[in-house]
Motif scaffolding. Structure first.
Motif, PDB file in Angstrom:
ATOM      1  N   UNK A 217       0.217  -1.079   0.022  1.00 41.85           N
ATOM      2  CA  UNK A 217       0.169  -0.050  -0.219  1.00 41.85           C
ATOM      3  C   UNK A 217       0.884   1.465   0.432  1.00 41.85           C
ATOM      4  N   UNK A 218       1.714   0.996   0.327  1.00 38.86           N
ATOM      5  CA  UNK A 218       2.363   2.321   0.846  1.00 38.86           C
ATOM      6  C   UNK A 218       3.360   2.358  -0.841  1.00 38.86           C
ATOM      7  N   UNK A 219       4.006   1.187  -1.418  1.00 34.63           N
ATOM      8  CA  UNK A 219       4.565   2.025  -2.661  1.00 34.63           C
ATOM      9  C   UNK A 219       3.135   2.178  -3.676  1.00 34.63           C
ATOM     10  N   UNK A 220       1.880   1.917  -3.648  1.00 37.51           N
ATOM     11  CA  UNK A 220       0.844   1.947  -4.251  1.00 37.51           C
ATOM     12  C   UNK A 220       1.105   3.657  -4.043  1.00 37.51           C
ATOM     13  N   UNK A 221       1.292   4.430  -2.182  1.00 40.49           N
ATOM     14  CA  UNK A 221       1.159   5.193  -2.322  1.00 40.49           C
ATOM     15  C   UNK A 221       1.385   6.260  -3.000  1.00 40.49           C
ATOM     16  N   UNK A 222       3.133   6.006  -2.617  1.00 38.74           N
ATOM     17  CA  UNK A 222       4.466   6.689  -3.616  1.00 38.74           C
ATOM     18  C   UNK A 222       4.236   7.051  -5.372  1.00 38.74           C
ATOM     19  N   UNK A 223       3.223   5.502  -6.156  1.00 42.00           N
ATOM     20  CA  UNK A 223       3.571   6.018  -7.293  1.00 42.00           C
ATOM     21  C   UNK A 223       2.614   6.612  -7.237  1.00 42.00           C
ATOM     22  N   UNK A 224       1.821   6.830  -6.665  1.00 38.76           N
ATOM     23  CA  UNK A 224       0.286   7.741  -7.244  1.00 38.76           C
ATOM     24  C   UNK A 224       0.555   9.195  -7.337  1.00 38.76           C
ATOM     25  N   UNK A 225       2.011   9.419  -6.083  1.00 39.20           N
ATOM     26  CA  UNK A 225       1.693  10.397  -6.067  1.00 39.20           C
ATOM     27  C   UNK A 225       2.833  11.011  -7.434  1.00 39.20           C
ATOM     28  N   UNK A 226       3.189  10.325  -8.356  1.00 34.97           N
ATOM     29  CA  UNK A 226       3.911  10.054  -9.245  1.00 34.97           C
ATOM     30  C   UNK A 226       3.416   9.633 -10.238  1.00 34.97           C
ATOM     31  N   UNK A 227       1.731   9.488 -10.384  1.00 43.98           N
ATOM     32  CA  UNK A 227       1.433   8.903 -11.325  1.00 43.98           C
ATOM     33  C   UNK A 227       1.975   9.189 -12.773  1.00 43.98           C
ATOM     34  N   UNK A 228       2.198   8.501 -14.023  1.00 42.21           N
ATOM     35  CA  UNK A 228       1.921   9.004 -15.762  1.00 42.21           C
ATOM     36  C   UNK A 228       1.086   9.271 -15.985  1.00 42.21           C
ATOM     37  N   UNK A 229      -0.559   8.502 -15.483  1.00 44.61           N
ATOM     38  CA  UNK A 229      -1.887   8.508 -16.028  1.00 44.61           C
ATOM     39  C   UNK A 229      -2.251   7.297 -16.952  1.00 44.61           C
ATOM     40  N   UNK A 230      -1.572   6.725 -16.890  1.00 43.09           N
ATOM     41  CA  UNK A 230      -1.198   5.420 -17.814  1.00 43.09           C
ATOM     42  C   UNK A 230      -2.627   4.665 -17.396  1.00 43.09           C
ATOM     43  N   UNK A 231      -2.989   3.932 -18.119  1.00 45.34           N
ATOM     44  CA  UNK A 231      -3.846   3.074 -17.940  1.00 45.34           C
ATOM     45  C   UNK A 231      -4.508   1.984 -19.208  1.00 45.34           C
ATOM     46  N   UNK A 232      -4.056   0.505 -19.210  1.00 44.76           N
ATOM     47  CA  UNK A 232      -4.131  -0.296 -19.809  1.00 44.76           C
ATOM     48  C   UNK A 232      -5.696  -0.744 -20.824  1.00 44.76           C
ATOM     49  N   UNK A 233      -5.731   0.339 -20.908  1.00 43.76           N
ATOM     50  CA  UNK A 233      -6.702  -0.042 -21.978  1.00 43.76           C
ATOM     51  C   UNK A 233      -6.950  -0.218 -23.001  1.00 43.76           C
ATOM     52  N   UNK A 234      -8.007  -1.188 -24.332  1.00 42.57           N
ATOM     53  CA  UNK A 234      -7.928  -1.754 -25.029  1.00 42.57           C
ATOM     54  C   UNK A 234      -6.904  -2.394 -25.494  1.00 42.57           C
ATOM     55  N   UNK A 235      -6.455  -2.862 -24.354  1.00 45.09           N
ATOM     56  CA  UNK A 235      -5.678  -4.119 -24.009  1.00 45.09           C
ATOM     57  C   UNK A 235      -5.802  -5.279 -25.635  1.00 45.09           C
ATOM     58  N   UNK A 236      -4.684  -4.947 -25.633  1.00 44.77           N
ATOM     59  CA  UNK A 236      -4.104  -5.854 -27.479  1.00 44.77           C
ATOM     60  C   UNK A 236      -4.613  -4.793 -28.694  1.00 44.77           C
ATOM     61  N   UNK A 237      -5.408  -3.898 -28.503  1.00 48.11           N
ATOM     62  CA  UNK A 237      -5.462  -3.439 -29.402  1.00 48.11           C
ATOM     63  C   UNK A 237      -4.484  -1.948 -29.941  1.00 48.11           C
ATOM     64  N   UNK A 238      -4.441  -1.826 -31.179  1.00 50.22           N
ATOM     65  CA  UNK A 238      -3.387  -1.394 -32.060  1.00 50.22           C
ATOM     66  C   UNK A 238      -4.289  -0.042 -32.060  1.00 50.22           C
ATOM     67  N   UNK A 239      -3.683   1.088 -30.522  1.00 48.91           N
ATOM     68  CA  UNK A 239      -4.663   2.427 -30.482  1.00 48.91           C
ATOM     69  C   UNK A 239      -3.228   3.439 -30.338  1.00 48.91           C
ATOM     70  N   UNK A 240      -3.189   4.550 -30.983  1.00 47.87           N
ATOM     71  CA  UNK A 240      -2.501   5.775 -30.755  1.00 47.87           C
ATOM     72  C   UNK A 240      -1.778   5.672 -28.747  1.00 47.87           C
ATOM     73  N   UNK A 241      -0.809   5.167 -28.338  1.00 52.78           N
ATOM     74  CA  UNK A 241      -0.352   5.059 -27.164  1.00 52.78           C
ATOM     75  C   UNK A 241      -0.978   5.814 -26.096  1.00 52.78           C
ATOM     76  N   UNK A 242      -1.028   7.519 -26.717  1.00 48.68           N
ATOM     77  CA  UNK A 242      -1.301   8.496 -25.910  1.00 48.68           C
ATOM     78  C   UNK A 242      -2.634   8.774 -25.394  1.00 48.68           C
ATOM     79  N   UNK A 243      -3.338   7.809 -25.766  1.00 50.91           N
ATOM     80  CA  UNK A 243      -4.725   7.779 -24.735  1.00 50.91           C
ATOM     81  C   UNK A 243      -4.534   7.150 -23.840  1.00 50.91           C
ATOM     82  N   UNK A 244      -3.756   6.257 -23.881  1.00 51.39           N
ATOM     83  CA  UNK A 244      -3.835   5.303 -22.331  1.00 51.39           C
ATOM     84  C   UNK A 244      -2.711   6.787 -21.591  1.00 51.39           C
ATOM     85  N   UNK A 245      -2.456   7.777 -21.754  1.00 53.52           N
ATOM     86  CA  UNK A 245      -1.559   8.504 -20.637  1.00 53.52           C
ATOM     87  C   UNK A 245      -2.728   9.594 -20.565  1.00 53.52           C
TER      88      UNK A 245
END
Length: 275
Positions: A217-245
């Protein structure tokens, strides 16, 4: 800082291969050129070799000594202070696969994608990473523990799909890559914890054995404070990677710029490049 999505997007593996530049080769000789050309070329090559030699000597190697002696992790400063008992089973190994599948599906590894200031990364001896799309003073990194979780989830899913004879959602090669990555992590950690052997189950080791762990949980907190705003949307699909950020938390200074590019979009469970 970037001001438009038109002049910046993250490259996928396919794009990196397709867009790799090629240079024409010309068959030429030095005949007819001034006599000083050859010595000049040799001098330039020698200078380049010296620059590479001294440059590599000046590469910063992280000094882990002061933290390894204290037991704290090098980046988030986590200590092994969480008493934990290793389970024999639990929800992740339940006989009812509906329960275990739900538990595994609930594991989210996207928190581990972080944006670290380039100067901070250099001070820690990290290689320079690709720029964070919303702030080019930062680079994108994937924390190792979260990558390991991603790999374990990927391997488990592939195993179950092979067992059930259903189409694979990712190629076997991805799972093999993950196995090799986990192998290297295990060897790198060289964990010397003795695991006891049970009289009841001689082939099983370490079940119900108390351990001291770092706080996830402490590692998640540390990471969330520095988030790159990334989500694994449309996993396996070829999309502009910018959408995931574009999935920055509320209050992020990047949201106004993101909305100016993408407008309003779904951020919940149904998040997609197309919603």
């Amino acid at each position: 800082m970037k001001t438009s999505s038109e002049d910046y997007h993250l490259l996928s593996d396919d794009e990196l291969l397709e867009d790799e530049p090629t240079f024409p080769l010309h068959r030429r000789t030095l005949q007819g050129r001034p006599r000083y050309v050859v010595p000049l070329i040799l001098t330039l090559i020698g200078s380049l070799c010296l620059n590479v030699f001294f440059g590599t000597r000046n590469l910063q190697i992280p000094d882990f000594t002061h933290l390894s002696n204290s037991g704290r992790s090098y980046f988030a400063g986590l200590s092994r202070d969480v008493p934990t008992t290793f389970e024999r089973g639990g929800v992740y190994f339940d006989d009812n696969e509906t329960i275990s599948n739900a538990a595994w599906d609930a594991i989210e590894y996207y928190h581990g994608t972080v944006a670290l200031d380039h100067d901070y990364a250099a001070s820690k001896g990290l290689p320079r990473s690709q720029n964070f799309p919303w702030d080019d003073t930062k680079g994108i990194y994937f924390l190792n523990g979260f990558h390991d979780l991603h790999c374990v989830k990927r391997i488990r899913r592939t195993m179950l799909q092979l067992r059930d004879g259903v189409p694979l959602t990712s190629p076997v090669s991805h799972s093999l890559h993950c196995l090799n990555s986990l192998r290297q992590d295990i060897l790198c950690a060289a964990d010397d914890t003795p695991l006891y052997t049970s009289y009841d189950h001689p082939g099983a080791v370490g079940f119900d054995q108390p351990r001291k762990c770092r706080s996830w949980e402490a590692l998640e907190d540390w990471a969330n404070e520095r988030t790159a705003c990334w989500r694994d949307i449309n996993s396996g699909q070829h999309i502009d990677t910018l959408f995931r950020y574009r999935y920055c938390p509320e209050g992020s200074p990047y949201n106004e710029h993101i909305r100016a590019i993408f407008g309003e979009f779904e951020k919940g469970e149904n998040a997609s490049a197309f919603t």
